[in-house]
Design an enzyme around this catalytic site. Structure first.
Site, PDB file in Angstrom:
ATOM      1  N   THR A  51      62.507  43.673   1.826  1.00  0.00           N
ATOM      2  CA  THR A  51      62.043  43.753   0.645  1.00  0.00           C
ATOM      3  C   THR A  51      62.014  44.897  -0.205  1.00  0.00           C
ATOM      4  OG1 THR A  51      60.605  41.891   1.263  1.00  0.00           O
ATOM      5  CG2 THR A  51      59.599  42.837  -0.452  1.00  0.00           C
ATOM      6  N   ASP A  85      65.005  38.861  -2.566  1.00  0.00           N
ATOM      7  CA  ASP A  85      64.007  38.143  -2.464  1.00  0.00           C
ATOM      8  C   ASP A  85      64.371  36.859  -1.969  1.00  0.00           C
ATOM      9  OD1 ASP A  85      61.224  38.332  -3.327  1.00  0.00           O
ATOM     10  OD2 ASP A  85      61.667  36.754  -4.736  1.00  0.00           O
ATOM     11  N   GLY A  89      62.845  36.018   2.464  1.00  0.00           N
ATOM     12  CA  GLY A  89      62.265  34.699   2.813  1.00  0.00           C
ATOM     13  C   GLY A  89      62.941  33.957   3.568  1.00  0.00           C
ATOM     14  N   ARG A  93      61.534  32.594   7.577  1.00  0.00           N
ATOM     15  CA  ARG A  93      61.637  31.239   7.947  1.00  0.00           C
ATOM     16  C   ARG A  93      62.350  31.093   9.267  1.00  0.00           C
ATOM     17  NH1 ARG A  93      62.095  30.437   2.496  1.00  0.00           N
ATOM     18  NH2 ARG A  93      64.381  30.419   2.345  1.00  0.00           N
ATOM     19  N   ASP A 110      56.949  42.653  -6.341  1.00  0.00           N
ATOM     20  CA  ASP A 110      57.453  41.889  -7.452  1.00  0.00           C
ATOM     21  C   ASP A 110      56.957  42.551  -8.848  1.00  0.00           C
ATOM     22  OD1 ASP A 110      58.950  40.053  -6.206  1.00  0.00           O
ATOM     23  OD2 ASP A 110      57.636  38.677  -6.116  1.00  0.00           O
TER      24      ASP A 110
END
Length: 254
Positions: A51, A85, A89, A93, A110
């Site tokens: 990130t 991005d 994610g 997960r 963001d």
């Protein structure tokens, strides 16, 4: 960054068209990026690191290239880092980590990335682009985008669902702006007239953001009024129930 998902491990509530596009696009990129995300995990890289690097890349691409009018290469760099991005994610997960901290970090960075992109446009039109009108439009795009995000976050923080899908949300703002900037950059390679795409896109984003802001404010006002009316009705019902219980108690005492 580039994905219309509010936070890691959480899905948005888009309209049907957006939902279908999000579904198929997400499925495609999940297949493509899952092996890369797994590779990063094996190398000991954390989602937070991805990130941070992705945001730094977007900021660098926007503030190094855009103020000089190099929209094509700036957009190429930004697009490459925007995919972080999706990667972070995906990593979260795979690791089974869907934390509040990750969601907060994503959402905060963001805003930083958005500010850098529109800040790059502002610097160009205030400098080499020499157009104060478009500079003002770019400033409005930056400010309205931040306020649109704030209205939803603030509404949710006071317990309201803010159940509205705006005309131009973050994903649309970025896609319209970046695609237009990238194409406008082809003017440097001799493509005539294409440089006008960016000004048109900025006006579209500005108007769309204003409409979206109004939609969210109206929605929060309506939901707030409904919540207050429901609270008053509940208090009245509780008062009636208490009075009824007190009456039965008095009758029993006699």
């Amino acid at each position: 960054m580039g994905q219309p998902v509010a936070s890691r491990g959480q899905t948005a509530t888009p309209t049907l068209g957006k939902a279908m596009l999000n579904k198929y696009a997400r499925a495609f990129f999940t297949r493509v990026l899952t092996p890369f995300a797994a590779f990063l995990i094996r190398r000991g890289v954390s989602p937070d690191t991805v990130t941070l690097i992705g945001t730094a890349g977007v900021v660098a691409g926007a503030l190094v290239f855009y103020p000089r009018g190099e929209f094509f290469w700036g957009t190429v760099v930004i697009t490459l880092f925007v995919f972080s991005d999706l990667v972070d994610g995906n990593m979260a997960r795979q690791l089974g980590r869907s934390s509040r901290w990750g969601a907060f970090l994503d959402s905060t960075l963001d805003r930083v990335a958005d500010g850098a992109i529109f800040g790059g446009f502002i610097l160009w039109y205030a400098g080499g682009g020499d157009d104060l009108g478009l500079c003002a439009v770019s400033i409005f795009c930056l400010a309205s985008g931040q306020v649109v995000s704030y209205t939803k976050a603030r509404g949710e923080s006071i317990g309201l669902p803010v159940a509205v899908n705006g005309l131009v949300e973050r994903a649309e703002r970025l896609v319209i702006s970046l695609v237009a900037a990238g194409l406008a950059g082809l003017h440097a390679f001799g493509v005539p007239g294409i440089q006008y795409l960016l000004p048109v896109a900025l006006w579209i984003v500005a108007v769309g953001s204003l409409v979206t802001l109004i939609q969210r404010v109206v929605t929060v006002r309506r939901e707030s009024a409904e919540a207050e009316a429901e609270a008053v009705e509940q208090d009245d019902n509780e008062g009636e129930q208490n009075n009824e219980n007190a009456s039965h108690g008095s009758e029993a005492a006699t």
